[in-house]
Design an enzyme around this catalytic site. Sequence first.
Site, PDB file in Angstrom:
ATOM      1  N   HIS A 118       0.922  -1.150  -0.138  1.00  0.00           N
ATOM      2  CA  HIS A 118       0.019   0.109   0.019  1.00  0.00           C
ATOM      3  C   HIS A 118       0.773   1.313   0.045  1.00  0.00           C
ATOM      4  O   HIS A 118       2.104   1.230   0.495  1.00  0.00           O
ATOM      5  CB  HIS A 118      -0.839  -0.123   1.360  1.00  0.00           C
ATOM      6  CG  HIS A 118      -1.943   1.095   1.319  1.00  0.00           C
ATOM      7  ND1 HIS A 118      -1.909   2.242   1.356  1.00  0.00           N
ATOM      8  CD2 HIS A 118      -3.293   0.750   0.619  1.00  0.00           C
ATOM      9  CE1 HIS A 118      -3.093   2.798   1.051  1.00  0.00           C
ATOM     10  NE2 HIS A 118      -3.941   1.932   0.661  1.00  0.00           N
ATOM     11  N   ASP A 125      -8.004  -5.273   0.314  1.00  0.00           N
ATOM     12  CA  ASP A 125      -8.437  -6.313  -0.609  1.00  0.00           C
ATOM     13  C   ASP A 125      -8.093  -7.537  -0.431  1.00  0.00           C
ATOM     14  O   ASP A 125      -8.563  -8.685  -1.278  1.00  0.00           O
ATOM     15  CB  ASP A 125      -7.668  -5.615  -2.224  1.00  0.00           C
ATOM     16  CG  ASP A 125      -8.436  -4.380  -2.564  1.00  0.00           C
ATOM     17  OD1 ASP A 125      -9.804  -4.211  -2.070  1.00  0.00           O
ATOM     18  OD2 ASP A 125      -7.833  -3.488  -2.927  1.00  0.00           O
TER      19      ASP A 125
END
Length: 430
Positions: A306, A364
């Site tokens: 991320h 996710d």
Amino acid sequence: MSFSNSTLSVNGRQIELPQKDGTIGPSVLDIGKLYAQTGLFTYDPGFTSTAACESKITYIDGDEGILLYRGYPIEQLAEHGDFLETCYLLLYGELPTAAQKADFDYRVTRHTMVHDQMNRFFQGFRRDAHPMAIMVACVGALSAFYHDSTDITDEKQRMVASMRMIAKMPTLAAMAYKYSIGQPFVYPKNDLDYTSNFLRMCFAVPCEEYHANPVLARALDRIFILHADHEQNASTSTVRLAGSSGANPFACIAAGIACLWGPAHGGANEAALKMLEEIGRPERIPEYIAKAKDKNDPFRLMGFGHRVYKNYDPRARIMAKTTHEVLAELGIKDDPLLDVAVELEQIALKDEYFVEKKLYPNIDFYSGITLKAMGFPTSMFTVLFALARTVGWIGQWAEMIEDPSQKIGRPRQLYVGPPKREYVSISQRG
Ligand code: ACO
């Protein structure tokens, strides 16, 4: 907010740059006058060191793995609140009283139907159209149906547009799904809560009664809370940039949906599930870990890494717990995908490459398994993300419009193309 100055030395000249401090998090250097003072732009592709706005909505500490909406930890909101309460919080800045919550729920509920002519709009799509393509088009098209809420200078119209989008997004998302499987659209039922209503619009058929499973409805509601906002991510920045020109809110949110679709952003949940399916069984994990580490192979472990979190994504922890709850409720004891996911996570968290680069599972990683177990096809995963993120986009858009210092967003560039040259007629080129 407090202010102090920092000094920057540019080509031997000392430039005073005002430093602005927020309530928490890194301070910023205000470089707004740098070009005027030095003739230089700053260069920051991907905005890794650039704050584009002030915001009071969401705070992330990526090193500590902290996410706050209006100051409240995501864990507490996901545990105790519901999605519409989170919407209220993001839009108005405070948690609602019981009366305010009832009024808000009522206002959202009154807007759940879409103009009936939208049904005809759907018929123009190929049956196999990706539902995200349909969402980009239909949300943009709302501006053609709701002219009375496109004047961005009118505070009341801005709020009506916000309510409309929060309310209609589930209806449109469910219609996109129903269209793709050739089933009739199911109209909203306003005595149901927001998420049960959405589940019903997706999974009910006119010939049978449908009751949403409360455990699944609660789990999906929590997934919506986790996705509701994430400060200045790519799609939110897209919404702000589109809105900075004065475009109407429906067009701006459509732009955000388009950006979200990409696999590096909202499309990652679909990509993560496809990757888990491709891996198929735990024995094949080392092969995929090796691919992810190979500099000559473009493959990345989807659902890992991320831009901001260099620690475990706090949403991923809640998501993993929700996954187990959903699978238990559905009586799925041995899900091969879950086995692969759990094992992959364990191996990657210990692997030197992932440890050194601080690559942790993001939200996710587990959301695809959960949504699949609930009955959603992979093509709907990013649509559900868009549904939930709509409130964040709207809140950030409204904050920008209401900011008196707001101007059109217009980044500069470092030009590396040819310098000025004379046109050569086609007969003389060669
Ligand atoms: N698998 C393998 N290696 C990775 C991964 C990954 N998932 N993510 C990053 N890396 C490596 C990169 O190759 C790079 O290595 P290098 O320094 O040797 O070149 C390093 O880690 C840094 O990666 P960047 O791409 O520079 O980091 P950035 O902050 O730009 O990217 C991103 C963040 C896009 C999320 C990236 O980690 C990624 O592609 N992850 C997979 C897709 C994904 O899960 N996206 C969802 C994001 S969360 C969301 O939108 C809700």
